[in-house]
Motif scaffolding. Structure first.
Motif, PDB file in Angstrom:
ATOM      1  N   GLU A   1       5.388  13.201  -9.163  1.00  0.00           N
ATOM      2  CA  GLU A   1       5.303  13.821 -10.401  1.00  0.00           C
ATOM      3  C   GLU A   1       5.312  13.346 -11.823  1.00  0.00           C
ATOM      4  O   GLU A   1       6.045  12.506 -11.802  1.00  0.00           O
ATOM      5  N   ASN A   2       4.141  13.622 -12.605  1.00  0.00           N
ATOM      6  CA  ASN A   2       4.977  13.148 -14.077  1.00  0.00           C
ATOM      7  C   ASN A   2       5.647  13.440 -14.651  1.00  0.00           C
ATOM      8  O   ASN A   2       6.252  14.592 -15.150  1.00  0.00           O
TER       9      ASN A   2
ATOM     10  N   HIS B   1       0.739  -1.431   0.263  1.00  0.00           N
ATOM     11  CA  HIS B   1      -0.160  -0.170  -0.065  1.00  0.00           C
ATOM     12  C   HIS B   1       0.978   1.309   0.481  1.00  0.00           C
ATOM     13  O   HIS B   1       0.413   1.752  -0.864  1.00  0.00           O
ATOM     14  N   GLN B   2       2.612   0.838   1.088  1.00  0.00           N
ATOM     15  CA  GLN B   2       2.270   2.574   1.153  1.00  0.00           C
ATOM     16  C   GLN B   2       3.405   2.741  -0.452  1.00  0.00           C
ATOM     17  O   GLN B   2       3.977   3.591  -0.269  1.00  0.00           O
TER      18      GLN B   2
ATOM     19  N   PHE C   1       4.239   6.020  -5.198  1.00  0.00           N
ATOM     20  CA  PHE C   1       4.519   6.237  -6.659  1.00  0.00           C
ATOM     21  C   PHE C   1       3.693   7.214  -6.671  1.00  0.00           C
ATOM     22  O   PHE C   1       3.691   7.882  -8.150  1.00  0.00           O
ATOM     23  N   GLU C   2       2.392   7.064  -6.784  1.00  0.00           N
ATOM     24  CA  GLU C   2       1.680   8.568  -7.252  1.00  0.00           C
ATOM     25  C   GLU C   2       1.357   9.142  -6.147  1.00  0.00           C
ATOM     26  O   GLU C   2       1.065  10.483  -7.069  1.00  0.00           O
ATOM     27  N   GLY C   3       2.573   9.567  -6.217  1.00  0.00           N
ATOM     28  CA  GLY C   3       3.342  10.905  -4.896  1.00  0.00           C
ATOM     29  C   GLY C   3       4.012  11.399  -6.276  1.00  0.00           C
ATOM     30  O   GLY C   3       4.795  13.187  -5.968  1.00  0.00           O
TER      31      GLY C   3
ATOM     32  N   LYS D   1       2.661   2.100  -3.196  1.00  0.00           N
ATOM     33  CA  LYS D   1       1.525   2.730  -4.135  1.00  0.00           C
ATOM     34  C   LYS D   1       1.702   4.178  -3.486  1.00  0.00           C
ATOM     35  O   LYS D   1       1.212   4.843  -4.468  1.00  0.00           O
ATOM     36  N   ARG D   2       1.530   4.287  -2.613  1.00  0.00           N
ATOM     37  CA  ARG D   2       0.969   6.046  -2.188  1.00  0.00           C
ATOM     38  C   ARG D   2       2.272   6.681  -2.437  1.00  0.00           C
ATOM     39  O   ARG D   2       2.038   8.292  -3.493  1.00  0.00           O
TER      40      ARG D   2
END
Length: 291
Positions: A236-237, A226-227, A232-234, A229-230
């Motif tokens: 920037e593209n 879970h962490q 990764f999503e944090g 993924k968090r």
């Protein structure tokens, strides 16, 4: 296959091994790969093995039972380096006895060993022993060894573990490393053996066999994924075709002219015509059929 990791820290030692030996769809074997040689108050040594199971079991039995002509054995070795030499000698002895017969059946003499512990007032030491019986020792620049399916669990250890890492943090990191390996490779499997040794104890400090019901390992598996993924999503593209001074996170600058290596088509081959019949949706096809 297998995955084992051993860590040498200022505070002590951490050892972790899985127990899978076969991973075919209809043949899954479980054998424990960690062995402890202990005389409480005098010495505590751990051996973990990877490779041919019959070879590693023969080596373990030879180490436990035998002694040299001068009476030297793993039970009375004066230093961990001497004990590692005894393990290496056992590897060579089993090789001399078994390798030729195994080769006649197309089987390689394949064994890798992590061996570590503490004897008397000597510092904790950790060794990796190879199929030829030779070995290397862990130092501050390289505080850990892995055998078996090492690649999946290596990155987290490289980023986290150093000589000053606490035993609890090292154990946590080892379990995350194992979880990454379990997720990516079916040839590694539960249950796990985790041993934590505190410098100067001269006896096993903490030991646990971990299966799928272990509360802490379940938490590691769920929380770590879970962490990740968090995090990764944090991130920037990437920004394409921009000047680095105009914005952040530029992956490709408009001022650069990097190009891929393009393979030219053979002579006589040209690009197809660009005019194509537009795709129709099912609704359009239905209405066209009604007209």
């Amino acid at each position: 296959m297998t995955y084992c990791v051993g860590m040498r820290l200022n505070a002590g030692l951490v050892f972790l091994s899985d127990s899978r030996t076969n991973a075919g769809v209809d043949q899954v074997g479980t054998f424990r790969k960690m062995s402890v040689f202990e005389i409480p108050g005098d010495r505590m040594m751990v051996m973990m093995t990877s490779g041919n199971l019959s070879i590693s079991q023969s080596i373990r039995q030879l180490i436990a039972d035998s002694q040299s002509d001068d009476g030297r054995s793993i039970w009375n070795a004066g230093t961990m380096h001497e004990a590692a030499r005894i393990v290496g000698d056992a590897v060579r002895h089993v090789h001399a006895r078994e390798a030729k017969a195994l080769a006649e059946f197309g089987i390689d003499f394949n064994v890798s060993i992590i061996f570590g512990g503490q004897i008397g007032g000597e510092r904790c030491r950790l060794f990796q022993i190879y199929s030829a019986g030779n070995f290397i020792e862990a130092h501050d620049e390289n505080t850990y060894f892995q055998i078996g399916e090492a690649k999946y669990g290596k990155p987290i250890i490289d980023r986290v573990v150093g000589p000053a890492t606490s035993l609890d943090d090292a154990a946590k990191c080892a379990l995350i490393s194992m979880d990454s390996t379990l997720r990516s490779n079916v040839s590694v499997g539960l249950p796990l053996d985790l041993l934590v040794y505190e410098t100067g104890a001269l006896a096993v400090t903490h030991f646990v066999t971990i299966d799928e019901r272990n509360q802490y390992f379940q938490m590691i598996r769920n929380t770590w994924g879970h962490q990740l993924k968090r995090v990764f999503e944090g991130l920037e593209n990437p920004v394409w075709d921009a000047a680095p001074e105009s914005t952040a996170n530029v992956l490709h600058s408009a001022a650069t002219s990097s190009q891929p290596v393009r393979v030219s088509p053979p002579a006589g081959i040209s690009a197809p015509a660009t005019s194509r019949t537009p795709l129709q949706t099912l609704t359009q096809q239905f209405h066209d059929g009604q007209q």
